[in-house]
Enzyme design. Sequence first.
Site, mmCIF file in Angstrom:
data_model
loop_
_atom_site.group_PDB
_atom_site.id
_atom_site.type_symbol
_atom_site.label_atom_id
_atom_site.label_comp_id
_atom_site.label_asym_id
_atom_site.label_seq_id
_atom_site.Cartn_x
_atom_site.Cartn_y
_atom_site.Cartn_z
ATOM 1 N N CYS A 1 5.057 -3.794 -6.947
ATOM 2 C CA CYS A 1 4.674 -2.659 -6.113
ATOM 3 C C CYS A 1 5.721 -1.540 -6.138
ATOM 4 O O CYS A 1 6.896 -1.777 -6.413
ATOM 5 C CB CYS A 1 4.475 -3.140 -4.671
ATOM 6 S SG CYS A 1 3.482 -1.990 -3.713
ATOM 7 N N ASP B 1 3.436 -10.329 4.991
ATOM 8 C CA ASP B 1 4.667 -9.591 4.695
ATOM 9 C C ASP B 1 5.628 -9.701 5.879
ATOM 10 O O ASP B 1 5.260 -10.173 6.964
ATOM 11 C CB ASP B 1 4.285 -8.114 4.448
ATOM 12 C CG ASP B 1 5.325 -7.341 3.645
ATOM 13 O OD1 ASP B 1 6.425 -7.869 3.395
ATOM 14 O OD2 ASP B 1 5.017 -6.188 3.283
HETATM 15 O O1 LIG Z 1 7.264 -0.093 -0.371
HETATM 16 C C1 LIG Z 1 7.244 0.713 0.562
HETATM 17 O O2 LIG Z 1 8.163 1.522 0.736
HETATM 18 C C2 LIG Z 1 6.102 0.683 1.536
HETATM 19 C C3 LIG Z 1 6.000 1.714 2.469
HETATM 20 C C4 LIG Z 1 4.951 1.730 3.388
HETATM 21 C C5 LIG Z 1 4.003 0.737 3.352
HETATM 22 C C6 LIG Z 1 4.096 -0.290 2.410
HETATM 23 C C7 LIG Z 1 5.139 -0.323 1.513
HETATM 24 N N1 LIG Z 1 5.261 -1.361 0.578
HETATM 25 C C8 LIG Z 1 4.312 -2.396 0.516
HETATM 26 C C9 LIG Z 1 4.446 -3.473 -0.458
HETATM 27 O O3 LIG Z 1 3.443 -3.908 -1.009
HETATM 28 C C10 LIG Z 1 5.757 -4.150 -0.716
HETATM 29 O O4 LIG Z 1 5.711 -4.615 -2.008
HETATM 30 C C11 LIG Z 1 5.919 -5.339 0.223
HETATM 31 O O5 LIG Z 1 6.054 -4.839 1.533
HETATM 32 C C12 LIG Z 1 7.161 -6.164 -0.134
HETATM 33 O O6 LIG Z 1 8.295 -5.365 -0.146
HETATM 34 P P1 LIG Z 1 9.736 -5.976 -0.467
HETATM 35 O O7 LIG Z 1 10.118 -6.828 0.693
HETATM 36 O O8 LIG Z 1 10.587 -4.795 -0.635
HETATM 37 O O9 LIG Z 1 9.594 -6.760 -1.741
#
Ligand SMILES: O=C(O)c1ccccc1NCC(=O)[C@H](O)[C@H](O)COP(=O)(O)O
Length: 207
Positions: free
Chosen positions: A10, A132
């Site tokens: 993502c 999440d």
């Molecule tokens: O990634 C962002 O900044 C974000 C901002 C607002 C809403 C969703 C967002 N990300 C969503 C995702 O799918 C991420 O991959 C997921 O939350 C996991 O994130 P991480 O812990 O950084 O791998």
Amino acid sequence: MSNELYIKICGLSTPETVEAAVLAGANAVGFVFAPGSPRTVAPELAKNLIARVPRDVETVGVFRNQPLDTVIDMARRSGVGTVQLHGSEPHSDTQALQREGFATLRALSFDDYRALGKSDQELWAAERILLDAVEPGAGVTFDATALLNSPPKGPWILAGGLNPQNVAGLVRTLRPSGVDVSSGVESSRGTKDVGLIKAFIAAARSV
Ligand SMILES: O=C(O)c1ccccc1NCC(=O)[C@H](O)[C@H](O)COP(=O)(O)O
């Protein structure tokens, strides 16, 4: 979802990292359209990136608490096939997006998911959900041990603080249908790293 572990990378924003994710075997690539993230991209940029993605790889637009007509407009302009809702949007928004022809992914913090009553959990069991941490895209894990005894009934994707070092162990223990990562494949906040993307996918596929 097939029996193969579904892997979504993502927050992509460059041709090199999209290509690396696809070549390494990602099932889905995600583009953040929620405002205020270091990963936010315009629909037009996402459209150019999506042109490099084969049809069998899912393209996901990520939104958070944006009006439904804005979501539909941005999703159409970018050409994503799937909309991921990452805020407090109601179940009816998911259904409306499906009627508009989009596949959907509903992200819920694990805390919110656990607080759902039985009937709401069953409502979401018919949809793909993504569990999440409380703050999306922050690279923070959550304690998912409660899932060992009562995993979601439907397909579910694990997210929140995954990285090349911890993904295989968590997949082995929790047996999600898929995994989603953003921070764990970045060299600095918002900057994806090709080597980390490859390492993450290889580790996830090693289980
Ligand atoms: O990634 C962002 O900044 C974000 C901002 C607002 C809403 C969703 C967002 N990300 C969503 C995702 O799918 C991420 O991959 C997921 O939350 C996991 O994130 P991480 O812990 O950084 O791998």
